[in-house]
Write an enzyme that holds these catalytic residues in place. Sequence first.
Site, PDB file in Angstrom:
ATOM      1  N   GLY A 118      56.761  -0.666  39.869  1.00  0.00           N
ATOM      2  CA  GLY A 118      57.354  -0.700  37.917  1.00  0.00           C
ATOM      3  C   GLY A 118      58.220  -0.068  38.531  1.00  0.00           C
ATOM      4  O   GLY A 118      59.070   1.391  39.062  1.00  0.00           O
ATOM      5  N   GLY A 147      52.494  -0.313  43.318  1.00  0.00           N
ATOM      6  CA  GLY A 147      52.740  -0.692  42.114  1.00  0.00           C
ATOM      7  C   GLY A 147      54.864  -0.458  41.739  1.00  0.00           C
ATOM      8  O   GLY A 147      54.989   1.009  43.018  1.00  0.00           O
ATOM      9  N   LYS A 203      46.993  14.203  20.924  1.00  0.00           N
ATOM     10  CA  LYS A 203      46.866  13.036  21.612  1.00  0.00           C
ATOM     11  C   LYS A 203      46.948  12.312  19.708  1.00  0.00           C
ATOM     12  O   LYS A 203      46.279  12.280  19.283  1.00  0.00           O
ATOM     13  CB  LYS A 203      46.045  12.215  22.514  1.00  0.00           C
ATOM     14  CG  LYS A 203      46.923  11.152  22.917  1.00  0.00           C
ATOM     15  CD  LYS A 203      46.978  10.854  24.153  1.00  0.00           C
ATOM     16  CE  LYS A 203      47.959   9.824  25.409  1.00  0.00           C
ATOM     17  NZ  LYS A 203      48.698  10.273  25.803  1.00  0.00           N
ATOM     18  N   VAL A 246      58.149   3.947  37.698  1.00  0.00           N
ATOM     19  CA  VAL A 246      58.325   5.027  38.532  1.00  0.00           C
ATOM     20  C   VAL A 246      58.101   4.877  39.906  1.00  0.00           C
ATOM     21  O   VAL A 246      58.812   5.324  41.095  1.00  0.00           O
ATOM     22  CB  VAL A 246      56.775   5.610  37.981  1.00  0.00           C
ATOM     23  CG1 VAL A 246      57.064   6.241  39.590  1.00  0.00           C
ATOM     24  CG2 VAL A 246      56.398   5.837  37.245  1.00  0.00           C
ATOM     25  N   TYR A 265      59.579   1.871  41.542  1.00  0.00           N
ATOM     26  CA  TYR A 265      60.395   1.552  42.568  1.00  0.00           C
ATOM     27  C   TYR A 265      61.613   2.453  42.535  1.00  0.00           C
ATOM     28  O   TYR A 265      62.147   2.893  43.530  1.00  0.00           O
ATOM     29  CB  TYR A 265      61.716   0.808  41.035  1.00  0.00           C
ATOM     30  CG  TYR A 265      63.176   0.107  41.721  1.00  0.00           C
ATOM     31  CD1 TYR A 265      63.276  -0.490  42.347  1.00  0.00           C
ATOM     32  CD2 TYR A 265      63.979   0.715  41.140  1.00  0.00           C
ATOM     33  CE1 TYR A 265      64.741  -0.754  43.060  1.00  0.00           C
ATOM     34  CE2 TYR A 265      65.215   1.064  41.966  1.00  0.00           C
ATOM     35  CZ  TYR A 265      65.425  -0.361  41.928  1.00  0.00           C
ATOM     36  OH  TYR A 265      67.016  -0.123  42.628  1.00  0.00           O
TER      37      TYR A 265
HETATM   38  P1  NAD Z   1      55.211  -0.047  35.409  1.00  0.00           P
HETATM   39  O1  NAD Z   1      54.453  -0.837  34.081  1.00  0.00           O
HETATM   40  O2  NAD Z   1      57.108   0.211  34.926  1.00  0.00           O
HETATM   41  O3  NAD Z   1      54.049   0.264  36.936  1.00  0.00           O
HETATM   42  C1  NAD Z   1      53.111  -0.282  37.152  1.00  0.00           C
HETATM   43  C2  NAD Z   1      52.978  -1.741  38.339  1.00  0.00           C
HETATM   44  O4  NAD Z   1      52.236  -1.485  38.878  1.00  0.00           O
HETATM   45  C3  NAD Z   1      53.770  -2.897  37.959  1.00  0.00           C
HETATM   46  O5  NAD Z   1      55.246  -3.268  38.508  1.00  0.00           O
HETATM   47  C4  NAD Z   1      52.739  -3.716  37.433  1.00  0.00           C
HETATM   48  O6  NAD Z   1      52.837  -5.430  38.387  1.00  0.00           O
HETATM   49  C5  NAD Z   1      51.994  -2.829  39.077  1.00  0.00           C
HETATM   50  N1  NAD Z   1      50.541  -2.731  39.116  1.00  0.00           N
HETATM   51  C6  NAD Z   1      49.665  -3.333  38.293  1.00  0.00           C
HETATM   52  N2  NAD Z   1      48.260  -3.247  39.022  1.00  0.00           N
HETATM   53  C7  NAD Z   1      48.617  -2.936  40.121  1.00  0.00           C
HETATM   54  C8  NAD Z   1      47.912  -3.463  41.393  1.00  0.00           C
HETATM   55  N3  NAD Z   1      46.294  -4.054  41.212  1.00  0.00           N
HETATM   56  N4  NAD Z   1      48.110  -4.224  42.180  1.00  0.00           N
HETATM   57  C9  NAD Z   1      49.461  -2.740  42.922  1.00  0.00           C
HETATM   58  N5  NAD Z   1      50.707  -3.491  41.749  1.00  0.00           N
HETATM   59  C10 NAD Z   1      49.709  -3.113  39.927  1.00  0.00           C
HETATM   60  O7  NAD Z   1      54.748   1.519  34.888  1.00  0.00           O
HETATM   61  P2  NAD Z   1      55.498   2.918  35.347  1.00  0.00           P
HETATM   62  O8  NAD Z   1      56.104   3.192  33.816  1.00  0.00           O
HETATM   63  O9  NAD Z   1      55.786   2.590  36.589  1.00  0.00           O
HETATM   64  O10 NAD Z   1      54.301   3.519  35.286  1.00  0.00           O
HETATM   65  C11 NAD Z   1      53.464   3.778  36.628  1.00  0.00           C
HETATM   66  C12 NAD Z   1      52.081   5.014  36.356  1.00  0.00           C
HETATM   67  O11 NAD Z   1      52.465   6.523  36.775  1.00  0.00           O
HETATM   68  C13 NAD Z   1      50.779   4.587  35.110  1.00  0.00           C
HETATM   69  O12 NAD Z   1      49.970   5.087  35.915  1.00  0.00           O
HETATM   70  C14 NAD Z   1      51.364   5.011  34.201  1.00  0.00           C
HETATM   71  O13 NAD Z   1      50.512   6.105  33.303  1.00  0.00           O
HETATM   72  C15 NAD Z   1      52.380   5.983  35.398  1.00  0.00           C
HETATM   73  N6  NAD Z   1      53.084   8.020  34.238  1.00  0.00           N
HETATM   74  C16 NAD Z   1      54.452   6.975  34.218  1.00  0.00           C
HETATM   75  C17 NAD Z   1      55.284   7.747  33.514  1.00  0.00           C
HETATM   76  C18 NAD Z   1      56.495   7.349  33.558  1.00  0.00           C
HETATM   77  O14 NAD Z   1      57.549   7.955  33.230  1.00  0.00           O
HETATM   78  N7  NAD Z   1      57.463   6.226  33.533  1.00  0.00           N
HETATM   79  C19 NAD Z   1      54.739   8.762  33.716  1.00  0.00           C
HETATM   80  C20 NAD Z   1      53.478   9.259  33.682  1.00  0.00           C
HETATM   81  C21 NAD Z   1      52.615   8.628  34.335  1.00  0.00           C
END
Ligand code: NAD
Length: 351
Positions: A179, A177, A80, A181, A183
């Site tokens: 967002g 959430g 990292k 993932v 969705y």
């Molecule tokens: P994102 O930012 O697209 O979505 C996160 C969502 O969570 C946002 O819509 C935000 O408004 C919402 N949120 C934040 N705080 C909140 C709360 N207190 N209550 C309710 N909703 C809240 O992020 P993402 O890419 O969907 O990732 C989500 C999680 O998955 C993160 O922890 C990320 O580290 C993990 N992750 C993502 C991926 C990936 O491929 N995107 C891979 C591995 C892990």
Amino acid sequence: MELFQLLAEHDHEQLLFCHEPSSGYRGLIAIHNTTLGPALGGTRYWKYASEEEAVIDVLRLAKGMTYKAAVAGLNLGGGKSVIMADGKPVDREAIFRAHGRFVESLKGRYITAEDVGTSPPDMDYIYLETSHVVGLQGRSGDPSPVTAHGVYRGMAASALTKFGDDSLKGKTIAVQGCGHVGYYLCQYLAEEGARLVVADLAAEKVQRVADEFKARAVKPEQIYGVEADIFAPCALGAVVNDTTLAQFKVKVIAGGANNVLAEPRHGDELERKGILYAPDYVINAGGLMNVNGELEGWSADRAHRKAGEIYDTMLKVFELAKEEGLPTYRAADRLAERRIAAVAKLKRTWV
Ligand code: NAD
């Protein structure tokens, strides 16, 4: 700060301190373990309170990547990097090109990618200096659909273990959430006929999921107390903590978020409460599989299929936990350590 002691504590291989004066770039690259392959892990751009905090963070994150890749069955080690922000506006091209030069100096021992505070255009700057970078624009693309597929399959394996049936039809699932993932996960779950209860801080994201997948929306602070079969954290880390533990009315916790347990003891507490926990880095490894596909030249379909294997990996974790009387998060670590130890032992032959 006793640096070598810190490296010895979790058996890190290398920590590189990087500095470029004209851009103000200050970076750290940590390589935890390269037994399985080159260390892969993103670059975090973050304002740290102290240098010590940055060192501890980069070492912790690098180790996490070793375990994630090992359990995912990939030929990758763990690393990292962090770039220390100071809150002032910067020339991102200069900062990320400087970082790219240090990544290049490692000749492929470390491969970087996007992380908190960085985006695909930053990766393109890094790519001007080194080819040891993934997550470039126009390559493997948004990892979240693949991550969500892995979470969906890992959740099915969790349902099989807890309820004796891997179907999620008719199950009530509370998703925190909506967002990237969250969705796509809701899409899979709705297609299978699960009942969804969702929350997000962003009203328009909840509305979209409520409209498209007939989900019931609740306020963000209510999601922990929803009476459901499964809680799927897909927003923040540290959502299993002293406060939320008293609120959960679910049988399973399985979601895409990283660092779900505020502290390891909260994993023990879930075990005591009879809540099955699908360890975060096992169930959300689809994103890493997707960038691995970029390195290996996989098709999108192959990355998707690889993420589907999370189903079997999750079952292995649960079986090991049962056999050895371990909480599931410890069983996941053990599975990773066993794979690394087995590969490290393989006899070398002269070719
Ligand atoms: P994102 O930012 O697209 O979505 C996160 C969502 O969570 C946002 O819509 C935000 O408004 C919402 N949120 C934040 N705080 C909140 C709360 N207190 N209550 C309710 N909703 C809240 O992020 P993402 O890419 O969907 O990732 C989500 C999680 O998955 C993160 O922890 C990320 O580290 C993990 N992750 C993502 C991926 C990936 O491929 N995107 C891979 C591995 C892990």
